[in-house]
Design a protein around this motif. Structure first.
Motif, PDB file in Angstrom:
ATOM      1  N   ILE A 183       0.839  -1.206   0.000  1.00 51.64           N
ATOM      2  CA  ILE A 183       0.000   0.000   0.000  1.00 51.64           C
ATOM      3  C   ILE A 183       0.871   1.252   0.000  1.00 51.64           C
ATOM      4  CG2 ILE A 183      -1.620   1.371   1.383  1.00 51.64           C
ATOM      5  CD1 ILE A 183      -2.889  -1.265   2.285  1.00 51.64           C
ATOM      6  N   VAL A 184       1.922   1.237   0.816  1.00 50.21           N
ATOM      7  CA  VAL A 184       2.839   2.381   0.865  1.00 50.21           C
ATOM      8  C   VAL A 184       3.535   2.569  -0.480  1.00 50.21           C
ATOM      9  CG1 VAL A 184       4.971   3.249   1.887  1.00 50.21           C
ATOM     10  CG2 VAL A 184       3.214   2.258   3.350  1.00 50.21           C
ATOM     11  N   MET A 185       3.982   1.476  -1.107  1.00 51.25           N
ATOM     12  CA  MET A 185       4.652   1.568  -2.410  1.00 51.25           C
ATOM     13  C   MET A 185       3.739   2.172  -3.458  1.00 51.25           C
ATOM     14  SD  MET A 185       6.837  -1.964  -2.867  1.00 51.25           S
ATOM     15  CE  MET A 185       7.262  -1.485  -4.543  1.00 51.25           C
ATOM     16  N   VAL A 186       2.503   1.669  -3.522  1.00 48.04           N
ATOM     17  CA  VAL A 186       1.554   2.168  -4.514  1.00 48.04           C
ATOM     18  C   VAL A 186       1.234   3.637  -4.257  1.00 48.04           C
ATOM     19  CG1 VAL A 186      -0.838   1.995  -5.291  1.00 48.04           C
ATOM     20  CG2 VAL A 186       0.546  -0.079  -5.034  1.00 48.04           C
ATOM     21  N   SER A 187       1.026   3.998  -3.003  1.00 54.42           N
ATOM     22  CA  SER A 187       0.706   5.386  -2.662  1.00 54.42           C
ATOM     23  C   SER A 187       1.866   6.313  -3.016  1.00 54.42           C
ATOM     24  CB  SER A 187       0.383   5.494  -1.168  1.00 54.42           C
ATOM     25  OG  SER A 187      -0.741   4.704  -0.827  1.00 54.42           O
ATOM     26  N   ALA A 188       3.099   5.862  -2.748  1.00 50.56           N
ATOM     27  CA  ALA A 188       4.273   6.683  -3.058  1.00 50.56           C
ATOM     28  C   ALA A 188       4.433   6.876  -4.563  1.00 50.56           C
ATOM     29  CB  ALA A 188       5.526   6.040  -2.470  1.00 50.56           C
ATOM     30  N   LEU A 189       4.235   5.809  -5.316  1.00 53.08           N
ATOM     31  CA  LEU A 189       4.330   5.902  -6.771  1.00 53.08           C
ATOM     32  C   LEU A 189       3.274   6.852  -7.324  1.00 53.08           C
ATOM     33  CD1 LEU A 189       4.972   2.174  -7.788  1.00 53.08           C
ATOM     34  CD2 LEU A 189       6.512   4.103  -8.184  1.00 53.08           C
ATOM     35  N   GLN A 190       2.052   6.717  -6.833  1.00 53.59           N
ATOM     36  CA  GLN A 190       0.971   7.570  -7.317  1.00 53.59           C
ATOM     37  C   GLN A 190       1.212   9.031  -6.953  1.00 53.59           C
ATOM     38  OE1 GLN A 190      -1.777   6.154  -9.215  1.00 53.59           O
ATOM     39  NE2 GLN A 190      -1.654   8.317  -9.756  1.00 53.59           N
ATOM     40  N   TRP A 191       1.688   9.267  -5.744  1.00 53.57           N
ATOM     41  CA  TRP A 191       1.977  10.638  -5.307  1.00 53.57           C
ATOM     42  C   TRP A 191       3.060  11.258  -6.179  1.00 53.57           C
ATOM     43  CZ3 TRP A 191       6.353  13.079  -3.506  1.00 53.57           C
ATOM     44  CH2 TRP A 191       6.163  14.354  -2.952  1.00 53.57           C
ATOM     45  N   ALA A 192       4.142  10.528  -6.391  1.00 55.00           N
ATOM     46  CA  ALA A 192       5.240  11.050  -7.203  1.00 55.00           C
ATOM     47  C   ALA A 192       4.785  11.306  -8.640  1.00 55.00           C
ATOM     48  CB  ALA A 192       6.414  10.068  -7.189  1.00 55.00           C
ATOM     49  N   GLY A 193       4.001  10.372  -9.188  1.00 52.82           N
ATOM     50  CA  GLY A 193       3.492  10.545 -10.547  1.00 52.82           C
ATOM     51  C   GLY A 193       2.584  11.749 -10.662  1.00 52.82           C
ATOM     52  N   ASP A 194       1.694  11.928  -9.697  1.00 49.82           N
ATOM     53  CA  ASP A 194       0.770  13.068  -9.726  1.00 49.82           C
ATOM     54  C   ASP A 194       1.522  14.390  -9.636  1.00 49.82           C
ATOM     55  OD1 ASP A 194      -1.342  11.341  -9.899  1.00 49.82           O
ATOM     56  OD2 ASP A 194      -1.883  11.440  -7.784  1.00 49.82           O
ATOM     57  N   ARG A 195       2.569  14.447  -8.793  1.00 47.05           N
ATOM     58  CA  ARG A 195       3.340  15.685  -8.667  1.00 47.05           C
ATOM     59  C   ARG A 195       4.057  16.012  -9.973  1.00 47.05           C
ATOM     60  NH1 ARG A 195       0.851  14.970  -4.924  1.00 47.05           N
ATOM     61  NH2 ARG A 195      -0.458  16.252  -6.269  1.00 47.05           N
ATOM     62  N   LEU A 196       4.608  14.987 -10.620  1.00 49.88           N
ATOM     63  CA  LEU A 196       5.320  15.210 -11.876  1.00 49.88           C
ATOM     64  C   LEU A 196       4.359  15.648 -12.975  1.00 49.88           C
ATOM     65  CD1 LEU A 196       7.945  15.159 -13.428  1.00 49.88           C
ATOM     66  CD2 LEU A 196       7.643  12.700 -13.802  1.00 49.88           C
ATOM     67  N   VAL A 197       3.194  15.034 -13.025  1.00 51.07           N
ATOM     68  CA  VAL A 197       2.188  15.417 -14.018  1.00 51.07           C
ATOM     69  C   VAL A 197       1.774  16.866 -13.817  1.00 51.07           C
ATOM     70  CG1 VAL A 197      -0.196  15.053 -14.762  1.00 51.07           C
ATOM     71  CG2 VAL A 197       1.311  13.092 -14.412  1.00 51.07           C
ATOM     72  N   ALA A 198       1.586  17.275 -12.574  1.00 51.52           N
ATOM     73  CA  ALA A 198       1.195  18.653 -12.280  1.00 51.52           C
ATOM     74  C   ALA A 198       2.253  19.645 -12.766  1.00 51.52           C
ATOM     75  CB  ALA A 198       0.954  18.820 -10.786  1.00 51.52           C
ATOM     76  N   ARG A 199       3.517  19.280 -12.660  1.00 54.69           N
ATOM     77  CA  ARG A 199       4.601  20.168 -13.111  1.00 54.69           C
ATOM     78  C   ARG A 199       4.691  20.221 -14.638  1.00 54.69           C
ATOM     79  NH1 ARG A 199      10.174  19.609  -9.897  1.00 54.69           N
ATOM     80  NH2 ARG A 199      10.489  21.444 -11.220  1.00 54.69           N
ATOM     81  N   LEU A 200       4.329  19.114 -15.287  1.00 55.73           N
ATOM     82  CA  LEU A 200       4.425  19.063 -16.751  1.00 55.73           C
ATOM     83  C   LEU A 200       3.215  19.639 -17.461  1.00 55.73           C
ATOM     84  CD1 LEU A 200       5.845  15.440 -17.158  1.00 55.73           C
ATOM     85  CD2 LEU A 200       7.087  17.569 -17.583  1.00 55.73           C
ATOM     86  N   ASP A 201       2.082  19.670 -16.775  1.00 57.79           N
ATOM     87  CA  ASP A 201       0.828  20.090 -17.407  1.00 57.79           C
ATOM     88  C   ASP A 201       0.850  21.603 -17.639  1.00 57.79           C
ATOM     89  OD1 ASP A 201      -1.703  20.410 -18.386  1.00 57.79           O
ATOM     90  OD2 ASP A 201      -2.666  19.181 -16.829  1.00 57.79           O
ATOM     91  N   ARG A 202       0.880  21.986 -18.891  1.00 60.25           N
ATOM     92  CA  ARG A 202       0.927  23.411 -19.241  1.00 60.25           C
ATOM     93  C   ARG A 202      -0.392  24.123 -18.982  1.00 60.25           C
ATOM     94  NH1 ARG A 202       3.970  22.851 -25.131  1.00 60.25           N
ATOM     95  NH2 ARG A 202       5.826  21.727 -24.374  1.00 60.25           N
ATOM     96  N   ARG A 203      -1.473  23.338 -18.815  1.00 58.87           N
ATOM     97  CA  ARG A 203      -2.771  23.947 -18.575  1.00 58.87           C
ATOM     98  C   ARG A 203      -2.909  24.429 -17.147  1.00 58.87           C
ATOM     99  NH1 ARG A 203      -6.065  18.874 -20.651  1.00 58.87           N
ATOM    100  NH2 ARG A 203      -4.403  17.999 -19.336  1.00 58.87           N
ATOM    101  N   VAL A 204      -2.014  23.937 -16.253  1.00 65.75           N
ATOM    102  CA  VAL A 204      -2.071  24.338 -14.845  1.00 65.75           C
ATOM    103  C   VAL A 204      -1.318  25.657 -14.682  1.00 65.75           C
ATOM    104  CG1 VAL A 204      -1.463  23.732 -12.479  1.00 65.75           C
ATOM    105  CG2 VAL A 204      -2.206  21.963 -14.088  1.00 65.75           C
ATOM    106  N   ALA A 205      -1.985  26.623 -14.127  1.00 66.02           N
ATOM    107  CA  ALA A 205      -1.388  27.952 -13.990  1.00 66.02           C
ATOM    108  C   ALA A 205      -0.276  27.924 -12.935  1.00 66.02           C
ATOM    109  CB  ALA A 205      -2.450  28.956 -13.594  1.00 66.02           C
TER     110      ALA A 205
END
Length: 219
Positions: free
Chosen positions: A197-219
């Motif tokens: 559960i910790v591994m999956v949560s950590a992977l998802q958290w890291a992925g979501d943070r990276l997506v947020a930084r890459l998404d040009r639509r996010v101000a």
């Protein structure tokens, strides 16, 4: 837990990380180009070739249709040929990679199809080559979806690696079956589930943070 069990637990954790990381990297290296090929060869694509598209689509669908546990068994001869053995962590990476590649290819394909066609036509109008369109438009614009899809693939691989433990692949799945289930050591089972559960949560958290930084639509 005893010190011996803790050592076994840490070794199993490393084996799970190794299986997930190696097969994830392989699925990215081969899955993304496969997803690109499915998009560019489709009807209206920048390199339309419906025969190639149908063949690739059929191969991808064929592998995705086979349950992973069956694929593990069916690929034993190929696994033995590549890894020299059909059991163990390195052997499990072969079927994990083969299962994850078409899975990720379809996810990447969806993200690539969502790229604004107006941008593609603009590059075409300026005389851009097919490679320029892929390099300057398709991949950069689809990058948030590509990363999000890769995160989902890694999470799926964590579960699949645990399933591979049922046939001697090692890792946390093997530990949970041999000690938590067969020897009725509930503490081991609980510890394995908690770590997964910790591994999956950590992977998802890291992925979501990276997506947020890459998404040009996010101000």
């Amino acid at each position: 837990m005893s010190s011996t069990m803790i050592d076994l637990f840490l070794r199993s954790l490393w084996e799970t990380v190794l299986m997930t990381g190696a097969s994830g990297a392989i699925s990215f290296v081969f899955g993304l180009p496969l997803g690109l090929a499915l998009v560019v060869t489709d009807r209206g694509g920048i390199a339309q070739n419906l025969w190639v598209n149908r063949i690739l689509g059929g191969i991808v669908n064929g592998f995705r249709a086979v349950p992973f546990i069956i694929l593990l068994v069916a690929l034993i001869p190929l696994t033995r040929l590549i890894a020299g053995t059909s059991i163990g962590t390195w052997a499990a990476i072969v079927p994990l990679s083969i299962a994850a590649t078409p899975y990720y290819a379809r996810i990447a394909e969806v993200s690539l199809r969502e790229v604004d066609r107006g941008l593609i036509e603009a590059v075409r109008a300026m005389g851009g080559s097919r490679w320029a369109i892929v390099r300057e438009v398709l991949v950069p614009e689809a990058m948030p979806g590509i990363v999000a899809g890769f995160t989902v693939t890694l999470v799926t691989l964590v579960g699949a690696s645990a399933m591979a433990g049922a046939i001697g692949a090692g890792g946390l799945g093997d530990l949970a079956i041999r000690y938590g289930y067969q020897r009725f050591e509930t503490s081991v089972m609980i510890a394995v589930v908690a770590v997964l559960i910790v591994m999956v949560s950590a992977l998802q958290w890291a992925g979501d943070r990276l997506v947020a930084r890459l998404d040009r639509r996010v101000a």
